[in-house]
Scaffold this active site. Structure first.
Site, mmCIF file in Angstrom:
data_model
loop_
_atom_site.group_PDB
_atom_site.id
_atom_site.type_symbol
_atom_site.label_atom_id
_atom_site.label_comp_id
_atom_site.label_asym_id
_atom_site.label_seq_id
_atom_site.Cartn_x
_atom_site.Cartn_y
_atom_site.Cartn_z
ATOM 1 N N GLU A 45 0.842 -1.184 0.000
ATOM 2 C CA GLU A 45 0.000 0.000 0.000
ATOM 3 C C GLU A 45 0.882 1.240 0.000
ATOM 4 O O GLU A 45 2.010 1.227 0.498
ATOM 5 C CB GLU A 45 -0.931 0.026 1.225
ATOM 6 C CG GLU A 45 -2.068 -0.954 1.131
ATOM 7 C CD GLU A 45 -3.144 -0.763 2.194
ATOM 8 O OE1 GLU A 45 -3.108 0.234 2.949
ATOM 9 O OE2 GLU A 45 -4.036 -1.632 2.269
ATOM 10 N N HIS A 104 -4.724 6.728 0.707
ATOM 11 C CA HIS A 104 -3.897 5.529 0.619
ATOM 12 C C HIS A 104 -4.529 4.559 -0.369
ATOM 13 O O HIS A 104 -5.667 4.737 -0.798
ATOM 14 C CB HIS A 104 -3.672 4.869 1.987
ATOM 15 C CG HIS A 104 -4.876 4.225 2.578
ATOM 16 N ND1 HIS A 104 -5.894 4.923 3.191
ATOM 17 C CD2 HIS A 104 -5.234 2.918 2.654
ATOM 18 C CE1 HIS A 104 -6.817 4.081 3.629
ATOM 19 N NE2 HIS A 104 -6.442 2.857 3.312
ATOM 20 N N HIS A 106 -5.553 0.549 -1.736
ATOM 21 C CA HIS A 106 -6.017 -0.767 -1.297
ATOM 22 C C HIS A 106 -5.813 -1.759 -2.432
ATOM 23 O O HIS A 106 -5.968 -1.388 -3.598
ATOM 24 C CB HIS A 106 -7.516 -0.745 -0.957
ATOM 25 C CG HIS A 106 -7.810 -0.450 0.466
ATOM 26 N ND1 HIS A 106 -9.044 -0.704 1.020
ATOM 27 C CD2 HIS A 106 -7.069 0.071 1.471
ATOM 28 C CE1 HIS A 106 -9.040 -0.338 2.296
ATOM 29 N NE2 HIS A 106 -7.850 0.139 2.580
ATOM 30 N N ASP A 117 -8.995 1.386 8.984
ATOM 31 C CA ASP A 117 -9.119 2.692 8.321
ATOM 32 C C ASP A 117 -10.077 3.595 9.089
ATOM 33 O O ASP A 117 -9.813 4.783 9.274
ATOM 34 C CB ASP A 117 -9.643 2.543 6.884
ATOM 35 C CG ASP A 117 -8.660 1.871 5.949
ATOM 36 O OD1 ASP A 117 -7.444 1.906 6.219
ATOM 37 O OD2 ASP A 117 -9.125 1.304 4.932
#
Length: 177
Positions: A45, A104, A106, A117
């Protein structure tokens, strides 16, 4: 074999529920997200911060930064290096841009926030000194199209997903940044 450059989605616009504002993801931020998608399938990630401007009519995401050398990254998790993130927040503020939140990736086509999260978003909201009443949380998936970039409004209590609006014309969104 020739590797094709991933095409960035066009500028994205969403209507922010229970507000009179639109959210605009500008092309530069979209391009940054696309470059960081988790391809190949075993990639870690990535993430960082998002910056832009806020008016009564519009929240405009202009710049996305990160990842940084000191980040903690794995296939299914990401944590931004706090010192690098704070340096970037200060640098962007000096350029006149507001800190708007975090992004971010996934490893899924159409991302959904994990329980981690959700908890991290609450913690971030409560630890941040803000000029706004909410932060944005963006999760970038491996898919294509609008649904592969999920944007959430983080008010410190919950994450509310924003829906992309195909009925909003970019010309109708005020350009005042």
């Amino acid at each position: 074999m020739v590797r094709r450059r991933a095409e960035a989605p066009p500028v994205r616009i969403a209507k922010i529920a229970k507000a009179s504002q639109h959210l605009v993801l500008e092309q530069g931020a979209c391009d940054h997200f696309v470059r960081q998608r988790q391809h190949p399938s075993d990639a870690s990630e990535a993430g960082g911060q998002i910056f832009g401007s806020v008016t009564d009519e519009c929240v405009r995401v202009v710049v996305a930064t990160g990842p940084y050398v000191g980040d903690v990254r794995s296939r299914y998790s990401y944590r931004s290096d706090p010192r690098s993130a704070q340096r970037e927040i200060s640098r962007q503020a000096a350029l006149g841009l507001l800190y708007l939140g975090e992004w971010h990736t996934h490893p899924e086509a159409y991302p959904q926030p994990s329980s981690h999260d959700r908890e991290a978003a609450k913690t971030l909201f409560h630890r941040s000194r803000l000029n706004t009443n909410a932060l944005l949380s963006i999760i970038v998936g491996q898919g294509s199209g609008s649904e592969s970039i999920a944007v959430f409004r983080n008010d410190g209590v919950s994450l509310r997903r924003l829906s992309w609006s195909s009925s909003v014309d970019l010309e109708a969104v005020p350009a005042g940044v």
